[in-house]
Design a protein around this motif. Structure first.
Motif, PDB file in Angstrom:
ATOM      1  N   GLY A  67       0.919  -1.245   0.105  1.00 41.58           N
ATOM      2  CA  GLY A  67      -0.089  -0.004  -0.036  1.00 41.58           C
ATOM      3  C   GLY A  67       0.698   1.183  -0.045  1.00 41.58           C
ATOM      4  N   VAL A  68       1.202   1.490  -1.170  1.00 42.94           N
ATOM      5  CA  VAL A  68       2.379   2.744  -1.227  1.00 42.94           C
ATOM      6  C   VAL A  68       2.218   4.036  -0.967  1.00 42.94           C
ATOM      7  CG1 VAL A  68       3.658   1.243  -2.942  1.00 42.94           C
ATOM      8  CG2 VAL A  68       2.264   2.955  -3.661  1.00 42.94           C
ATOM      9  N   GLY A  69       0.886   4.472  -0.964  1.00 45.91           N
ATOM     10  CA  GLY A  69       0.628   5.844  -0.816  1.00 45.91           C
ATOM     11  C   GLY A  69       1.533   6.790  -1.704  1.00 45.91           C
ATOM     12  N   GLY A  70       2.000   7.786  -1.019  1.00 47.66           N
ATOM     13  CA  GLY A  70       2.820   8.598  -1.989  1.00 47.66           C
ATOM     14  C   GLY A  70       4.288   8.284  -1.981  1.00 47.66           C
ATOM     15  N   GLY A  71       4.676   7.207  -1.226  1.00 49.17           N
ATOM     16  CA  GLY A  71       5.897   6.653  -1.005  1.00 49.17           C
ATOM     17  C   GLY A  71       6.802   7.201  -0.063  1.00 49.17           C
ATOM     18  N   MET A  72       6.270   7.963   0.859  1.00 50.30           N
ATOM     19  CA  MET A  72       7.099   8.538   1.994  1.00 50.30           C
ATOM     20  C   MET A  72       7.664   7.359   2.637  1.00 50.30           C
ATOM     21  SD  MET A  72       6.213  11.173   5.086  1.00 50.30           S
ATOM     22  CE  MET A  72       5.613   9.981   6.399  1.00 50.30           C
ATOM     23  N   GLU A  73       6.919   6.447   3.244  1.00 45.77           N
ATOM     24  CA  GLU A  73       7.698   5.448   4.103  1.00 45.77           C
ATOM     25  C   GLU A  73       8.581   4.413   3.121  1.00 45.77           C
ATOM     26  OE1 GLU A  73       5.489   4.341   8.005  1.00 45.77           O
ATOM     27  OE2 GLU A  73       4.090   4.289   6.529  1.00 45.77           O
ATOM     28  N   LEU A  74       8.241   4.339   1.968  1.00 46.36           N
ATOM     29  CA  LEU A  74       9.360   3.801   1.278  1.00 46.36           C
ATOM     30  C   LEU A  74      10.691   4.420   0.966  1.00 46.36           C
ATOM     31  CD1 LEU A  74       6.773   2.847  -1.610  1.00 46.36           C
ATOM     32  CD2 LEU A  74       8.228   1.012  -0.442  1.00 46.36           C
ATOM     33  N   LEU A  75      10.390   5.782   1.005  1.00 42.05           N
ATOM     34  CA  LEU A  75      11.691   6.631   1.010  1.00 42.05           C
ATOM     35  C   LEU A  75      12.341   6.406   2.305  1.00 42.05           C
ATOM     36  CD1 LEU A  75      13.502   8.847  -0.134  1.00 42.05           C
ATOM     37  CD2 LEU A  75      12.000  10.588   0.845  1.00 42.05           C
ATOM     38  N   GLN A  76      11.622   6.351   3.449  1.00 38.72           N
ATOM     39  CA  GLN A  76      12.380   6.330   4.795  1.00 38.72           C
ATOM     40  C   GLN A  76      12.919   4.950   4.903  1.00 38.72           C
ATOM     41  OE1 GLN A  76       8.666   7.213   6.844  1.00 38.72           O
ATOM     42  NE2 GLN A  76       9.563   9.060   7.799  1.00 38.72           N
ATOM     43  N   PHE A  77      12.396   4.021   4.385  1.00 36.86           N
ATOM     44  CA  PHE A  77      12.906   2.631   4.424  1.00 36.86           C
ATOM     45  C   PHE A  77      14.139   2.407   3.590  1.00 36.86           C
ATOM     46  CE2 PHE A  77       8.714   0.675   5.691  1.00 36.86           C
ATOM     47  CZ  PHE A  77       9.077   0.458   6.819  1.00 36.86           C
ATOM     48  N   ALA A  78      14.225   3.268   2.466  1.00 35.66           N
ATOM     49  CA  ALA A  78      15.420   3.087   1.388  1.00 35.66           C
ATOM     50  C   ALA A  78      16.591   4.110   2.155  1.00 35.66           C
ATOM     51  CB  ALA A  78      14.890   3.754   0.166  1.00 35.66           C
ATOM     52  N   TYR A  79      16.230   4.853   3.031  1.00 41.67           N
ATOM     53  CA  TYR A  79      17.231   5.615   3.739  1.00 41.67           C
ATOM     54  C   TYR A  79      18.127   4.670   4.559  1.00 41.67           C
ATOM     55  CZ  TYR A  79      19.273   8.936   7.418  1.00 41.67           C
ATOM     56  OH  TYR A  79      19.845   9.430   8.241  1.00 41.67           O
ATOM     57  N   PHE A  80      17.480   3.460   5.082  1.00 38.24           N
ATOM     58  CA  PHE A  80      18.491   2.603   5.823  1.00 38.24           C
ATOM     59  C   PHE A  80      19.155   1.535   4.926  1.00 38.24           C
ATOM     60  CE2 PHE A  80      15.540   4.539   8.957  1.00 38.24           C
ATOM     61  CZ  PHE A  80      16.186   4.644   9.848  1.00 38.24           C
ATOM     62  N   SER A  81      18.630   1.270   3.853  1.00 32.41           N
ATOM     63  CA  SER A  81      19.192   0.363   2.986  1.00 32.41           C
ATOM     64  C   SER A  81      20.118   0.736   1.746  1.00 32.41           C
ATOM     65  CB  SER A  81      18.162  -0.751   2.371  1.00 32.41           C
ATOM     66  OG  SER A  81      17.188  -0.060   1.534  1.00 32.41           O
ATOM     67  N   ARG A  82      19.785   1.638   1.306  1.00 31.34           N
ATOM     68  CA  ARG A  82      20.636   2.502   0.084  1.00 31.34           C
ATOM     69  C   ARG A  82      21.122   1.310  -0.958  1.00 31.34           C
ATOM     70  NH1 ARG A  82      23.110   7.969   2.865  1.00 31.34           N
ATOM     71  NH2 ARG A  82      21.306   8.172   4.558  1.00 31.34           N
ATOM     72  N   GLN A  83      20.339   0.469  -1.271  1.00 28.03           N
ATOM     73  CA  GLN A  83      20.872  -0.475  -2.106  1.00 28.03           C
ATOM     74  C   GLN A  83      19.650  -0.586  -3.373  1.00 28.03           C
ATOM     75  OE1 GLN A  83      21.370  -4.684  -0.904  1.00 28.03           O
ATOM     76  NE2 GLN A  83      20.500  -3.680   1.286  1.00 28.03           N
ATOM     77  N   GLU A  84      20.113  -1.108  -4.749  1.00 23.29           N
ATOM     78  CA  GLU A  84      19.097  -1.093  -5.569  1.00 23.29           C
ATOM     79  C   GLU A  84      18.196  -2.428  -5.261  1.00 23.29           C
ATOM     80  OE1 GLU A  84      19.029  -2.208 -10.477  1.00 23.29           O
ATOM     81  OE2 GLU A  84      20.961  -2.211  -9.568  1.00 23.29           O
ATOM     82  N   ASN A  85      17.027  -2.174  -5.297  1.00 23.72           N
ATOM     83  CA  ASN A  85      15.729  -2.809  -5.131  1.00 23.72           C
ATOM     84  C   ASN A  85      15.858  -3.569  -3.733  1.00 23.72           C
ATOM     85  OD1 ASN A  85      14.761  -2.693  -7.783  1.00 23.72           O
ATOM     86  ND2 ASN A  85      16.047  -4.376  -8.404  1.00 23.72           N
ATOM     87  N   GLY A  86      16.386  -2.490  -2.807  1.00 28.69           N
ATOM     88  CA  GLY A  86      16.551  -2.946  -1.305  1.00 28.69           C
ATOM     89  C   GLY A  86      15.102  -3.065  -0.428  1.00 28.69           C
ATOM     90  N   VAL A  87      14.100  -2.232  -1.296  1.00 26.72           N
ATOM     91  CA  VAL A  87      12.713  -1.827  -0.751  1.00 26.72           C
ATOM     92  C   VAL A  87      11.628  -2.352  -1.861  1.00 26.72           C
ATOM     93  CG1 VAL A  87      11.270  -0.390   0.249  1.00 26.72           C
ATOM     94  CG2 VAL A  87      13.536  -0.260   0.956  1.00 26.72           C
ATOM     95  N   ILE A  88      10.856  -2.981  -1.552  1.00 26.31           N
ATOM     96  CA  ILE A  88       9.736  -3.518  -2.464  1.00 26.31           C
ATOM     97  C   ILE A  88       8.501  -2.966  -2.249  1.00 26.31           C
ATOM     98  CG2 ILE A  88       8.443  -5.464  -3.512  1.00 26.31           C
ATOM     99  CD1 ILE A  88      10.511  -7.118  -2.909  1.00 26.31           C
ATOM    100  N   GLY A  89       7.989  -2.130  -2.905  1.00 22.96           N
ATOM    101  CA  GLY A  89       6.767  -1.375  -2.872  1.00 22.96           C
ATOM    102  C   GLY A  89       5.477  -1.892  -3.553  1.00 22.96           C
ATOM    103  N   ILE A  90       4.404  -2.577  -3.055  1.00 19.33           N
ATOM    104  CA  ILE A  90       3.108  -3.063  -3.570  1.00 19.33           C
ATOM    105  C   ILE A  90       1.995  -2.400  -3.507  1.00 19.33           C
ATOM    106  CG2 ILE A  90       1.906  -5.263  -3.910  1.00 19.33           C
ATOM    107  CD1 ILE A  90       4.400  -6.826  -3.006  1.00 19.33           C
ATOM    108  N   ASP A  91       1.363  -2.215  -4.731  1.00 24.54           N
ATOM    109  CA  ASP A  91       0.145  -1.243  -4.805  1.00 24.54           C
ATOM    110  C   ASP A  91      -0.934  -2.012  -5.668  1.00 24.54           C
ATOM    111  OD1 ASP A  91      -2.289   0.735  -4.343  1.00 24.54           O
ATOM    112  OD2 ASP A  91      -0.733   1.454  -3.145  1.00 24.54           O
ATOM    113  N   VAL A  92      -2.235  -1.979  -5.629  1.00 24.14           N
ATOM    114  CA  VAL A  92      -2.942  -2.340  -6.374  1.00 24.14           C
ATOM    115  C   VAL A  92      -3.521  -1.463  -7.385  1.00 24.14           C
ATOM    116  CG1 VAL A  92      -5.197  -2.260  -5.125  1.00 24.14           C
ATOM    117  CG2 VAL A  92      -4.938  -4.183  -7.049  1.00 24.14           C
TER     118      VAL A  92
END
Length: 322
Positions: A67-92
């Protein structure tokens, strides 16, 4: 039209025209060094709490957000991993995925460390996650599961359990309600989509998680959320809704049942330097020890006058008895 179709339409509109406070409370955005969150992401933060906690995100975890919303928490998660495809975002919702991709480009402009390829956006739904078994360290959802009715909720939780690695964490924020809601509220598709009338009592919510196999549950926060009043909603009584932040951990289920932390603590104040219950719990004198509800009940059963057990604070921040 099913309630799930109504939900898709609500969030399609919210993707095309950001709706601040659409379904949820406005929460302070966690400040992190070097992280700047574009205003549009904050406006599209359709969640009722936060699922981003630094202590969950050590050692470059593979993270899933549904449930990606506008991507804010995806960006926050990426802050901690900083690697290609480190975060998966899924939305219908196609429009929400498109909005997130656009927002990530804006995030790149204000965050030199960020690259859009840190986030792998996939179309899919919570009931059929396009993710491999046992591949995720931290899975998260914010104000999504409360939308589902019972059978769909069971499937969504089972899917999260499936994709998590052993000892992986499902971190969630959802509304809860201890009062009984009438059928008009429960069956109102739009109110369910707006994260209101699908709210479950906390005990029922937790049981859904433990029934799926999660052996450890952490209640990390509980706070006021919304009021449904008779003037504006189909109810004859005032209904109080709270929001919770919870982590369900894919630990093995203990023989004597799950460890559920609701913010209780045990304090030993006897004559010795410590108390050992011979079951893995050592209480140092005058030092509060976080205990799960199961351990709290067992310690109370000892009927000792030198052990104090606090009430649930519904705030658990790690450590403790298990």
């Amino acid at each position: 039209m099913s309630y799930l179709e109504t939900t898709k339409n609500v969030y399609k509109d919210a993707a095309l025209t950001p709706d601040v406070g659409l379904c949820c409370t406005t929460n302070p955005v966690g400040e992190l060094p070097g992280l700047k969150i574009p205003k549009i992401m904050q406006e599209m933060n359709y969640g009722c709490g936060s699922t981003v906690h630094a202590r969950d995100l050590v050692d470059n975890p593979k993270t899933l957000y549904v449930g990606v919303g506008g991507g804010m928490e995806l960006l926050q998660f990426a802050y901690f991993s900083r690697q290609e495809n480190g975060v998966i975002g899924i939305d219908v919702v196609d429009e929400m995925l498109a909005a997130s991709r656009k927002n990530f480009k804006e995030a790149e402009e204000v965050n030199p460390w960020f690259n859009s390829n840190f986030v792998d956006l996939r179309k899919g739904d919570a009931l059929h996650l396009p993710v491999e078994d046992n591949s995720i360290d931290v899975a998260a959802q914010n104000c999504l599961f409360n939308i589902f009715k019972t059978e769909e909720l069971k499937k969504a939780i089972a899917e999260m359990y499936r994709v998590l690695k052993p000892h992986g964490r499902l971190v969630m924020s959802d509304p809860i309600c201890e009062q009984e809601m009438n059928e008009s509220l429960r069956n109102d598709e739009r109110l369910r989509a707006l994260c209101l009338s699908g709210s479950l009592p906390l005990q029922e919510y937790v049981k859904m998680l433990t029934d799926a196999g999660f052996g450890t549950i952490e209640i990390r926060a509980k706070k006021p959320y919304r009021i449904l009043d008779p003037k504006n909603y189909p109810t004859e009584e005032l209904i109080y809704i709270e929001s919770i932040e919870v982590a369900a951990i894919k630990d093995p289920m203990p023989e004597d049942g799950p460890c559920i932390f609701t913010g209780k603590a045990a304090i030993y104040f006897g004559e010795d330097d410590f108390f050992d219950d011979q079951k893995g719990h050592v209480l140092l004198k005058n030092q509060p020890l976080a205990v799960c509800d199961k351990t709290a009940k067992a310690l109370q059963g000892l009927n000792r006058e030198d052990i104090f057990i606090s009430e649930s604070t519904f705030h658990y921040d790690g450590g403790g008895c298990c």
